[in-house]
Design an enzyme around this catalytic site. Structure first.
Site, PDB file in Angstrom:
ATOM      1  N   ASN A   1     -12.756   1.193  69.857  1.00  0.00           N
ATOM      2  CA  ASN A   1     -12.320   2.522  70.322  1.00  0.00           C
ATOM      3  C   ASN A   1     -11.748   3.359  69.168  1.00  0.00           C
ATOM      4  OD1 ASN A   1      -9.905   1.247  69.826  1.00  0.00           O
ATOM      5  ND2 ASN A   1      -9.090   1.435  71.898  1.00  0.00           N
TER       6      ASN A   1
ATOM      7  N   GLU B   1      -3.638   2.621  68.607  1.00  0.00           N
ATOM      8  CA  GLU B   1      -4.630   2.948  69.621  1.00  0.00           C
ATOM      9  C   GLU B   1      -4.831   4.463  69.705  1.00  0.00           C
ATOM     10  OE1 GLU B   1      -6.436   0.772  70.845  1.00  0.00           O
ATOM     11  OE2 GLU B   1      -5.402  -0.945  71.699  1.00  0.00           O
TER      12      GLU B   1
ATOM     13  N   ASP C   1      -0.377  -5.879  61.428  1.00  0.00           N
ATOM     14  CA  ASP C   1       0.127  -5.928  62.800  1.00  0.00           C
ATOM     15  C   ASP C   1       0.322  -7.354  63.301  1.00  0.00           C
ATOM     16  OD1 ASP C   1      -2.567  -6.557  62.842  1.00  0.00           O
ATOM     17  OD2 ASP C   1      -3.168  -4.784  63.949  1.00  0.00           O
TER      18      ASP C   1
ATOM     19  N   HIS D   1      -9.546   2.291  66.860  1.00  0.00           N
ATOM     20  CA  HIS D   1      -8.184   2.004  66.401  1.00  0.00           C
ATOM     21  C   HIS D   1      -8.183   1.361  65.019  1.00  0.00           C
ATOM     22  CE1 HIS D   1      -8.398  -2.111  68.545  1.00  0.00           C
ATOM     23  NE2 HIS D   1      -8.039  -2.426  67.324  1.00  0.00           N
TER      24      HIS D   1
HETATM   25  C1  GLP Z   1      -7.676  -5.995  66.240  1.00  0.00           C
HETATM   26  C2  GLP Z   1      -6.821  -5.799  64.992  1.00  0.00           C
HETATM   27  C3  GLP Z   1      -7.402  -4.763  64.094  1.00  0.00           C
HETATM   28  C4  GLP Z   1      -8.865  -5.041  63.910  1.00  0.00           C
HETATM   29  C5  GLP Z   1      -9.595  -4.890  65.214  1.00  0.00           C
HETATM   30  C6  GLP Z   1     -11.084  -5.155  65.113  1.00  0.00           C
HETATM   31  O1  GLP Z   1      -7.302  -5.196  67.295  1.00  0.00           O
HETATM   32  N1  GLP Z   1      -5.468  -5.471  65.284  1.00  0.00           N
HETATM   33  O2  GLP Z   1      -6.704  -4.764  62.867  1.00  0.00           O
HETATM   34  O3  GLP Z   1      -9.421  -4.170  62.962  1.00  0.00           O
HETATM   35  O4  GLP Z   1      -9.046  -5.802  66.117  1.00  0.00           O
HETATM   36  O5  GLP Z   1     -11.332  -6.503  65.295  1.00  0.00           O
HETATM   37  P1  GLP Z   1     -12.616  -7.276  64.884  1.00  0.00           P
HETATM   38  O6  GLP Z   1     -12.620  -7.272  63.405  1.00  0.00           O
HETATM   39  O7  GLP Z   1     -12.414  -8.645  65.442  1.00  0.00           O
HETATM   40  O8  GLP Z   1     -13.751  -6.556  65.463  1.00  0.00           O
END
Ligand code: GLP
Length: 242
Positions: A134, A141, A67, A136
């Site tokens: 959440n 989402e 993404d 995702h």
């Molecule tokens: C972002 C990314 C996801 C990731 C998530 C969790 O929203 N788009 O791909 O898995 O955050 O982030 P973190 O690893 O910083 O907790």
């Protein structure tokens, strides 16, 4: 799902790195689906170390990222384009021509079309995922249809707040992003999901023990035949209690 719970976060990442080293040594031209966020950083650090020690090469690897934020220039320090170079690509021998990320700097519909065309030409061998608090995955989402392909999303306020630490202030966090869809993620031959910390415990529980529902996107992984979940004690805490 193949679920592993580790006593220490360091051991978790050691094992995750060993998993990748083994896979890449057997298939040096594999197609990796990569992720951003704080979760993959220790894994990337260990893979860079292995590369520098001559134990691993990324020469034949092709990489597709999940993404990108809409509206950030490639050089923006919070863009995922920048993140991937900073945290992995610039430190290993990957051919940058073989790295693909949705383009957040162009008109979103154009970026979506371009990225989907690129994705459709390949099958990802191992898709790496972090987990939003959440539930995702990528930026899919809650409520995203399981049939979705690359699309534009409006980020949940929780996600914007969670990710605000990577920006100067909350107002700087984009409201939209382009993400690989759930259907694209599910098409990968293998999936590796890493989650650490108490703030992921609820999402981890739902992903593994909850019903398969679009309200918790990661629960779709229960339908995937080849998923490896790496958890620390905190992320697994609700699983262990119940
Ligand atoms: C972002 C990314 C996801 C990731 C998530 C969790 O929203 N788009 O791909 O898995 O955050 O982030 P973190 O690893 O910083 O907790």
């Amino acid at each position: 799902m193949n679920i592993k719970i580790y006593d220490s976060v360091d051991l978790l990442y050691k094992e995750a790195a060993a998993f990748y080293k083994e896979k890449i040594s057997h298939q040096p031209n594999m197609i990796l689906g990569l992720a951003t966020g704080t979760t993959p950083i220790p894994l990337y650090k260990k893979l860079i170390k292995a590369y520098k020690a001559g134990e691993l090469s990324f020469k034949g690897i092709t990489a597709y990222n999940l993404d990108e934020y809409v509206g950030l220039e490639k050089g923006h320090p919070a863009s995922y384009y920048f993140f991937m170079r900073d945290n992995l690509f610039n430190h290993v021998d990957i051919d940058l021509n073989n790295t693909f990320i949705p383009d957040g700097s162009i008109e979103p519909n154009e970026a979506i079309k371009k990225y989907q065309e690129q994705l459709d030409t390949v099958t990802i061998d191992i898709q790496l995922l972090g987990l939003g608090s959440n539930g995702h995955i990528g930026f899919n989402e809650p409520g995203t249809p399981f049939e979705s392909h690359t699309h534009m999303v409006t980020l949940a306020e929780k996600t914007r707040k969670d990710n605000a630490r990577l920006f100067e202030k909350l107002e700087d966090v984009p409201h939209t992003a382009v993400t690989m869809g759930i259907k694209d993620i599910m098409r990968a031959r293998e999936v590796v999901l890493i989650a650490t910390g108490k703030n992921k415990a609820q999402a981890v529980f739902g992903m593994i023990k909850g019903e398969i529902s679009e309200s918790l996107p990661a629960s779709v992984l229960q339908n995937h035949p080849n998923v490896h979940v790496f958890l620390d004690q905190d992320a697994a805490s609700l699983l262990l209690n119940k």
